[in-house]
Design a protein around this motif. Structure first.
Motif, short mmCIF file in Angstrom:
data_model
loop_
_atom_site.label_atom_id
_atom_site.label_comp_id
_atom_site.label_asym_id
_atom_site.label_seq_id
_atom_site.Cartn_x
_atom_site.Cartn_y
_atom_site.Cartn_z
N VAL A 100 0.87 -1.17 0.00
CA VAL A 100 0.00 0.00 0.00
C VAL A 100 0.90 1.22 0.00
O VAL A 100 1.81 1.33 0.84
N THR A 101 0.67 2.14 -0.96
CA THR A 101 1.49 3.34 -1.05
C THR A 101 0.61 4.58 -1.05
O THR A 101 -0.56 4.55 -1.46
N TYR A 102 1.22 5.67 -0.60
CA TYR A 102 0.55 6.98 -0.57
C TYR A 102 1.63 8.03 -0.80
O TYR A 102 2.69 7.98 -0.18
N ASP A 103 1.36 8.99 -1.70
CA ASP A 103 2.40 9.94 -2.11
C ASP A 103 2.41 11.27 -1.35
O ASP A 103 3.19 12.15 -1.67
N GLY A 104 1.53 11.45 -0.36
CA GLY A 104 1.50 12.68 0.41
C GLY A 104 0.70 13.80 -0.23
O GLY A 104 0.73 14.94 0.24
N SER A 105 -0.05 13.50 -1.29
CA SER A 105 -0.79 14.53 -2.02
C SER A 105 -2.15 14.87 -1.41
O SER A 105 -2.80 15.82 -1.84
N SER A 106 -2.62 14.10 -0.46
CA SER A 106 -3.95 14.25 0.14
C SER A 106 -5.07 14.00 -0.86
O SER A 106 -6.19 14.46 -0.67
N THR A 107 -4.77 13.24 -1.91
CA THR A 107 -5.79 12.92 -2.91
C THR A 107 -5.81 11.41 -3.18
O THR A 107 -4.80 10.72 -3.00
N SER A 108 -6.93 10.94 -3.67
CA SER A 108 -7.04 9.51 -3.99
C SER A 108 -6.10 9.10 -5.12
O SER A 108 -5.67 7.95 -5.18
N GLY A 109 -5.76 10.01 -6.00
CA GLY A 109 -4.83 9.72 -7.08
C GLY A 109 -3.43 9.38 -6.60
O GLY A 109 -2.64 8.80 -7.34
N GLY A 110 -3.13 9.72 -5.35
CA GLY A 110 -1.83 9.44 -4.78
C GLY A 110 -1.75 8.12 -4.03
O GLY A 110 -0.77 7.83 -3.37
#
Length: 182
Positions: free
Chosen positions: A114-124
Motif C-alpha cells: 500500500v502506497t501513498y504519495d502525500g498529495s492528500s488525494t485519492s490519485g496518490g
C-alpha cells in the motif's frame, strides 16, 4: 501477544482475531497527510464475512475523531482492502480508497503493498496485491487537515483496542517513500 508461526507457510505472527496485536513505538511512526509512505507485507486472513472489518496496520484513534491512518480488510465487501487517512469521524475531512471485492481470498497468503504519495488525494494512493496494481474506488476524497494523533501504531488491531485481525502477517516493512511496481 500474537503467536509465532514456524511450522507451516506462512511463517510469521499469528493473530487470533480477538486480543492479539503488536504495539509499535509511537515516536517512530508519526504519519502526516503530507508525507509519503509505503507498507509491504505478506499476510493471510481467516475471516470470510464482509461485515468483519480487520485492521492490518495503522496509527488511528479508537474514539473521538478516529484521526489517523489505517489499512483494513473487508470494510463492506468480502475480499476488500482499504486505505483510510482520517481527520474526523464525520467523514467530512478524510481520504478513503478501497479495492473491489475478492482482492484476496480468505486463508490464502498474499503479498500486499500500500502506497501513498502525500498529495492528500485519492490519485496518490495505490494498493498492490501479488504484484497487481488494483483498481481503486474512491469513497471519500476530501482530506485537508492533519491526521497526526497520539494513538499507538499497531499491527493487527486499531489502537490496541478493537478491529482485530484474524490471520497471519510476516515480513512487514514500512517505508518513507512511494514504492513502485518497477
Amino acid at each position: 501477544m500474537p503467536r509465532l508461526v514456524t511450522r507451516s507457510f506462512p511463517y510469521g505472527l499469528r493473530f487470533n482475531g480477538t486480543t492479539n496485536y503488536v504495539d509499535l513505538t509511537t515516536a517512530a511512526f508519526e504519519w502526516e497527510r503530507t508525507q509519503a509512505f509505503s507498507f509491504s507485507l505478506w499476510m493471510s486472513s481467516d475471516k470470510t464475512t464482509a461485515t468483519q472489518t480487520q485492521s492490518v496496520i495503522g496509527k488511528i484513534e479508537s474514539g473521538a475523531n478516529f484521526r489517523g491512518l489505517t489499512i483494513r480488510l473487508s470494510q463492506s465487501v468480502a475480499g476488500e482492502i482499504g486505505l483510510l487517512l482520517n481527520n474526523n469521524a464525520t467523514g467530512t475531512n478524510r481520504l478513503y480508497v478501497r479495492t473491489a471485492a475478492n482482492a484476496y481470498r480468505p486463508g490464502v497468503p498474499f503479498h500486499l503493498v500500500v502506497t501513498y504519495d502525500g498529495s492528500s488525494t485519492s490519485g496518490g494512493c495505490a494498493i498492490i496485491v501479488n504484484g497487481v496494481n488494483m483498481t481503486l474506488t474512491t469513497v471519500t476524497n476530501a482530506l485537508s487537515a492533519t491526521i497526526l494523533n497520539t494513538a499507538s501504531a499497531t499491527i493487527g488491531a486499531r489502537n490496541n483496542t478493537d478491529i482485530f485481525l484474524s490471520g497471519n502477517i510476516f515480513k512487514a516493512h514500512v517505508f518513507t517513500d512511494v514504492l513502485s511496481l518497477a
